[in-house]
Every structure is written in structure tokens, then in C-alpha cells.
Design an enzyme around this catalytic site. Structure first.
Site, mmCIF file in Angstrom:
data_model
loop_
_atom_site.group_PDB
_atom_site.id
_atom_site.type_symbol
_atom_site.label_atom_id
_atom_site.label_comp_id
_atom_site.label_asym_id
_atom_site.label_seq_id
_atom_site.Cartn_x
_atom_site.Cartn_y
_atom_site.Cartn_z
ATOM 1 N N ALA A 66 0.687 -1.398 -0.195
ATOM 2 C CA ALA A 66 0.006 -0.080 -0.096
ATOM 3 C C ALA A 66 0.773 1.253 0.153
ATOM 4 C CB ALA A 66 -0.906 -0.140 1.232
ATOM 5 N N GLY A 67 0.247 2.416 -0.565
ATOM 6 C CA GLY A 67 1.115 3.586 -0.416
ATOM 7 C C GLY A 67 1.469 3.958 -1.951
ATOM 8 N N LYS A 70 -2.392 5.331 -4.246
ATOM 9 C CA LYS A 70 -3.101 5.678 -3.331
ATOM 10 C C LYS A 70 -4.408 6.226 -3.818
ATOM 11 C CE LYS A 70 0.220 7.801 0.056
ATOM 12 N NZ LYS A 70 0.061 7.461 1.294
ATOM 13 N N ASN A 115 9.360 8.737 4.893
ATOM 14 C CA ASN A 115 8.085 9.490 4.257
ATOM 15 C C ASN A 115 7.490 9.864 5.386
ATOM 16 O OD1 ASN A 115 5.126 8.273 4.333
ATOM 17 N ND2 ASN A 115 6.493 6.532 4.081
ATOM 18 N N PHE A 119 -0.996 10.470 4.727
ATOM 19 C CA PHE A 119 -2.487 9.803 4.365
ATOM 20 C C PHE A 119 -2.902 11.158 3.321
ATOM 21 C CE2 PHE A 119 -3.912 6.857 7.675
ATOM 22 C CZ PHE A 119 -3.067 5.937 7.361
ATOM 23 N N SER A 179 0.351 3.707 10.454
ATOM 24 C CA SER A 179 0.966 4.597 9.978
ATOM 25 C C SER A 179 1.634 5.355 10.934
ATOM 26 C CB SER A 179 0.307 5.432 8.865
ATOM 27 O OG SER A 179 1.038 6.838 8.677
ATOM 28 N N ASN A 181 2.482 8.550 10.670
ATOM 29 C CA ASN A 181 2.337 10.079 10.050
ATOM 30 C C ASN A 181 0.915 10.768 10.446
ATOM 31 O OD1 ASN A 181 5.019 9.948 9.223
ATOM 32 N ND2 ASN A 181 4.326 8.680 7.275
ATOM 33 N N THR A 182 0.019 9.728 11.068
ATOM 34 C CA THR A 182 -1.461 10.435 11.515
ATOM 35 C C THR A 182 -1.456 10.500 13.124
ATOM 36 O OG1 THR A 182 -2.394 9.752 9.440
ATOM 37 C CG2 THR A 182 -3.664 10.188 11.328
ATOM 38 N N LYS A 221 -2.848 -4.429 9.520
ATOM 39 C CA LYS A 221 -1.599 -4.014 9.117
ATOM 40 C C LYS A 221 -0.937 -3.387 10.319
ATOM 41 C CE LYS A 221 1.420 -1.728 5.687
ATOM 42 N NZ LYS A 221 1.674 -1.304 4.364
ATOM 43 N N ASN A 250 4.461 -2.054 8.522
ATOM 44 C CA ASN A 250 4.562 -0.705 7.941
ATOM 45 C C ASN A 250 5.873 -0.280 8.331
ATOM 46 O OD1 ASN A 250 3.488 2.031 7.146
ATOM 47 N ND2 ASN A 250 1.378 1.380 7.961
ATOM 48 N N GLY A 301 11.826 -3.755 3.514
ATOM 49 C CA GLY A 301 12.882 -4.082 2.904
ATOM 50 C C GLY A 301 13.373 -5.267 2.125
ATOM 51 N N TYR A 322 7.572 -2.505 -1.827
ATOM 52 C CA TYR A 322 7.434 -0.957 -1.941
ATOM 53 C C TYR A 322 8.772 -0.080 -2.349
ATOM 54 C CZ TYR A 322 5.536 4.179 -1.942
ATOM 55 O OH TYR A 322 5.192 5.342 -2.583
ATOM 56 N N SER A 323 9.654 -0.136 -1.087
ATOM 57 C CA SER A 323 10.878 0.585 -1.525
ATOM 58 C C SER A 323 11.760 0.025 -2.556
ATOM 59 C CB SER A 323 11.443 0.863 -0.209
ATOM 60 O OG SER A 323 10.914 1.467 0.631
HETATM 61 C C1 LIG Z 1 6.138 6.982 0.400
HETATM 62 C C2 LIG Z 1 5.384 5.464 0.987
HETATM 63 C C3 LIG Z 1 4.275 5.761 1.385
HETATM 64 C C4 LIG Z 1 3.391 4.962 2.104
HETATM 65 N N1 LIG Z 1 2.179 4.957 2.176
HETATM 66 C C5 LIG Z 1 1.638 3.858 2.776
HETATM 67 C C6 LIG Z 1 0.273 3.869 3.058
HETATM 68 O O1 LIG Z 1 -0.420 4.818 2.415
HETATM 69 N N2 LIG Z 1 -0.478 2.958 3.701
HETATM 70 C C7 LIG Z 1 0.158 1.865 4.053
HETATM 71 O O2 LIG Z 1 -0.502 1.055 4.866
HETATM 72 N N3 LIG Z 1 1.558 1.689 3.944
HETATM 73 C C8 LIG Z 1 2.232 2.855 3.316
HETATM 74 N N4 LIG Z 1 3.467 2.530 3.298
HETATM 75 C C9 LIG Z 1 4.406 1.677 3.690
HETATM 76 C C10 LIG Z 1 4.547 0.316 2.658
HETATM 77 O O3 LIG Z 1 3.330 -0.254 2.249
HETATM 78 C C11 LIG Z 1 5.112 -0.752 3.545
HETATM 79 O O4 LIG Z 1 4.489 -1.192 4.587
HETATM 80 C C12 LIG Z 1 6.542 -0.122 3.787
HETATM 81 O O5 LIG Z 1 7.078 0.805 3.052
HETATM 82 C C13 LIG Z 1 7.706 -1.455 4.226
HETATM 83 O O6 LIG Z 1 8.015 -1.978 3.037
HETATM 84 P P1 LIG Z 1 9.129 -1.472 2.086
HETATM 85 O O7 LIG Z 1 10.571 -1.592 2.881
HETATM 86 O O8 LIG Z 1 9.340 -2.589 1.046
HETATM 87 O O9 LIG Z 1 8.873 -0.015 1.528
HETATM 88 C C14 LIG Z 1 4.208 3.855 2.428
HETATM 89 C C15 LIG Z 1 5.570 3.500 2.270
HETATM 90 C C16 LIG Z 1 6.164 4.545 1.342
HETATM 91 C C17 LIG Z 1 7.637 4.611 1.474
#
Ligand SMILES: Cc1cc2nc3c(=O)[nH]c(=O)nc-3n(C[C@H](O)[C@H](O)[C@H](O)COP(=O)(O)O)c2cc1C
Length: 354
Positions: A66-67, A70, A115, A119, A179, A181-182, A221, A250, A301, A322-323
Site C-alpha cells: 500500500a501507499g 493511493k 516518508n 495519508f 502509519s 504519520n497520523t 496492518k 508498516n 526492506g 514498495y521501497s
Molecule cells: C512513500 C510511502 C508511502 C506509504 N504509504 C502507505 C500507505 O498509505 N498505507 C500503508 O499501509 N503503507 C504505506 N507505506 C508503507 C509500505 O506499504 C510498507 O509497509 C513499508 O514501506 C515497508 O515496505 P518496504 O520496505 O518494501 O517499503 C508507504 C511507504 C512509503 C515508502
């Protein structure tokens, strides 16, 4: 191709390049021909290894986290890169701008991102309009959250609204209470509040299931910044409220492994390689309690086949990226699928399940 594109994208600030790519993918999503072309280059059909979890058959165990999308408008093109499924959102009930920019930072030397998007969301109305246009054959998780302006004592209402509105289009719904960030969102992970939230959502999804004539699996989550006591408490409540899956994890507030970065002091959640071990520890602890009874979607990661294998061996049934996708490009999906097929770990995990 991503090798050529990445240096150009990395010259722009992180959110600008994200928006540029997502705009392109949103346009591509409207064209069957372009999606087919992406599939020709990146497709993973020959690597398909279906997994049955939560009553769904996932064509392969590597999903988009997710993210990234969006707005739910780039789903078809993202899926064409070979993901087994796509998680869309987080979406909040009402539209909201999120935090002030800049709010997304690349820690390039660490293959990491910080980040504090907060939201940013187009709100449910527009999100659902977009979602309804996506290919219905793609398995979609819809990740729901709360508006920043909704007082915490009314947080449950926002999740209820989200669940009700997305249920028709979702193959499963992810409850995002993790998250960083909220403000105070992560308090919803505390025992009493989580008990109340999951109780209400479980009840409502049963009602919606009857109404819509389909199952609506719920996934919780969680954050990586929790201790063993909290993990135990959460697993107990997952069982009590018949939650179908847990997504771990997350982003983290920890800066332990990026202390030398000038960007480390930036507020927000850290993702990417430096958080991998932390996520794996959480997944392992979760698995210790759940023992395969409730599936785990593992992330954090994962940027190589080995990191994917480690996550699966810790107890995850499937993984999300994601990353890793930002740093390695979409080829990572097929590389991981090839990598996990070569190892026994994948088969071993298979046996754990129902
Ligand atoms: C820029 C950014 C925005 C994200 N936004 C969300 C989000 O809206 N909702 C959510 O559940 N996770 C969000 N995530 C978290 C990712 O879904 C994931 O749980 C987290 O980045 C760890 O995975 P990764 O190391 O592969 O990135 C976000 C991550 C990034 C980097």
C-alpha cells in the site's frame, strides 16, 4: 530499462518523480495495448505459483504494498509488471492533502526512504470511481485509514465508512492503524482500542458479506515498533475477531541503522533495506503465536530474492514490495519469483497452511 530511467528519476525530488511515474502508469492503465506490452517485457505468468489464502487464489506470492497507488488509478499497469495482486490506498473517507511538502526523502546510500505523507488521499468518492474502472480480474486489497481531522474517539467510524464503501470492489480490506504519520493513529494498536475497532469491523463485514453475497477478508496492518507483549496481545485479538490476515510491517520510527545519514533526522517512517531485520523479527514473533493459523503478509526492506526468502522463512505466506521496487525496478518481481522457486523455503511454508 529501469537502469536507464532510475538516474533520471533520482535527479528529481522523490515525490515529483513518484507523481510523474504514477501519472504515466495511470494513463497506461487505460490502454490494454500498453498493459500487454508491459506484460511482454516484465510478465511473470510463466513463474506463476498460485497460493490459496484467505479464500483467495493469488497467482503468485509477490504483491504491491500500500501507499504507492493511493488513488487507485494505476492498478492495471502496476499489475502488468507481474505482481500477484495489488494493494491500493491508504484511502481516507474525506479527501485530505496530507502533510506539507517535502515529505518523502530517498536515503540512496541505504536503499531506503523516509516518508511523512500523512495519508494524502483523494477521498472515498473519487477513489471508488477509479477503482470501479480497474480490471476486475486483478486481485485487489483496499487499505483504509482515518482522516487526520477525525478525533481519535471517532476513529472507528472512519474505518466503518471505509469498509462499507470499498467492500463491493475489494478482494480483501486492510485496516491500517500503523502509519506513524497520523497523530495518535498507532494508539489504535493498544489492547482496548483494538478490541473495540476489530469487534465493530468484524461485525460489519459479516453483515456486508450477507448483503453482497461474498466474503470480505479483513487484514490488520501493524507497525514494526511494537514489543513482544503487544505482539502477543494483537495475535490474541486477531483470533478473537476472526481477522483473516496480518500485514507486517508498516514503516519504522527507528533510525538505528541509518544514523550516519544526513536525512536521518527527518520526521516520518523509514522503509527499505535498513528496516528489513526489524520486520523479519516481528514476522517471526507473529508466526510464533499464530503458527500458520492466520496468514502473514510480510514486507519491509525486501529488495532481493534472498530478503524475500528470509521473510518467507520467518513465517510470511506472501510478501509485498514498495521501497525495493523504487531502488531495483520492476525486474525485482520476477527475480524474487525465480529465487523463491529455487529454494525449499517456499515449499516448507506451503505445508504450514490449511
Ligand atoms: C512513500 C510511502 C508511502 C506509504 N504509504 C502507505 C500507505 O498509505 N498505507 C500503508 O499501509 N503503507 C504505506 N507505506 C508503507 C509500505 O506499504 C510498507 O509497509 C513499508 O514501506 C515497508 O515496505 P518496504 O520496505 O518494501 O517499503 C508507504 C511507504 C512509503 C515508502
Amino acid at each position: 530499462m529501469y537502469k536507464l530511467l532510475r538516474p533520471l528519476l533520482f535527479r528529481l525530488d522523490a515525490e515529483t518523480s513518484h507523481d510523474l511515474v504514477l501519472d504515466g502508469l495511470a494513463k497506461a492503465s487505460n490502454s490494454r495495448m500498453i498493459c500487454q506490452a508491459i506484460k511482454l517485457v516484465y510478465g511473470t505468468k510463466n513463474l506463476s505459483k498460485p497460493r490459496k489464502l484467505m479464500g483467495l487464489t493469488f497467482p503468485n506470492p509477490v504483491g504491491l504494498a500500500a501507499g504507492l497507488d493511493k488513488q487507485a488509478n494505476a492498478c492495471n499497469a502496476l499489475h502488468a509488471f507481474g505482481f500477484g495482486w495489488i494493494e491500493l490506498g491508504t484511502v481516507t473517507p474525506k479527501p485530505q492533502a496530507g502533510n506539507e511538502k517535502p515529505r518523502m526523502f530517498r536515503l540512496t546510500n541505504h536503499n531506503a526512504i523516509i516518508n511523512r505523507m500523512g495519508f494524502n488521499s483523494i477521498g472515498l468518492d473519487k477513489f471508488i470511481t477509479n477503482l470501479a474502472k480497474a480490471n476486475p480480474d486483478i486481485i485487489k486489497g483496499i487499505n483504509i485509514g482515518k482522516n487526520a481531522a477525525t478525533p481519535m474517539e471517532h476513529a472507528n467510524d472512519d474505518y466503518l465508512i471505509g469498509l462499507r464503501r470499498v467492500a463491493e470492489f475489494a478482494d480483501y480490506v486492510t485496516i491500517n492503524i500503523s502509519s506513524p504519520n497520523t497523530k495518535n493513529l498507532r494508539n489504535l494498536q493498544q489492547d482496548e482500542q483494538l478490541d473495540s475497532l476489530l469487534g465493530i469491523l468484524n461485525h460489519e463485514r459479516q453483515r456486508l458479506s450477507d448483503e453482497l453475497g461474498k466474503a470480505i477478508p479483513l487484514v490488520l496492518k501493524i507497525s514494526p515498533d511494537i514489543d513482544q507483549v503487544q505482539i502477543h496481545g494483537i495475535t490474541r485479538l486477531l483470533r478473537t475477531h476472526q481477522i483473516d490476515g496480518v500485514a507486517a510491517t508498516n514503516t519504522t520510527l527507528s533510525r538505528h541503522s541509518v544514523q550516519n545519514s544526513t536525512l536521518a533526522p527527518q520526521a516520518g517512517g523509514l522503509s527499505g533495506s535498513p528496516m528489513h531485520n526489524q520486520s523479519v523479527e516481528i514476522i517471526s514473533a507473529l508466526y510464533g503465536h499464530l503458527r500458520g493459523e492466520i496468514p502473514i503478509i510480510g514486507m519491509g526492506g525486501i529488495d532481493s530474492p534472498q530478503a524475500a526468502i528470509t521473510t518467507l522463512q520467518a513465517g510470511a505466506d506472501m510478501i509485498q514490495l514498495y521501497s525495493g521496487l523504487i531502488y531495483q525496478g520492476p525486474k525485482l518481481i520476477s527475480q524474487i519469483l525465480k529465487g523463491i522457486q529455487k529454494t525449499k523455503s517456499y515449499g516448507v511454508q506451503d505445508q504450514h497452511h490449511r
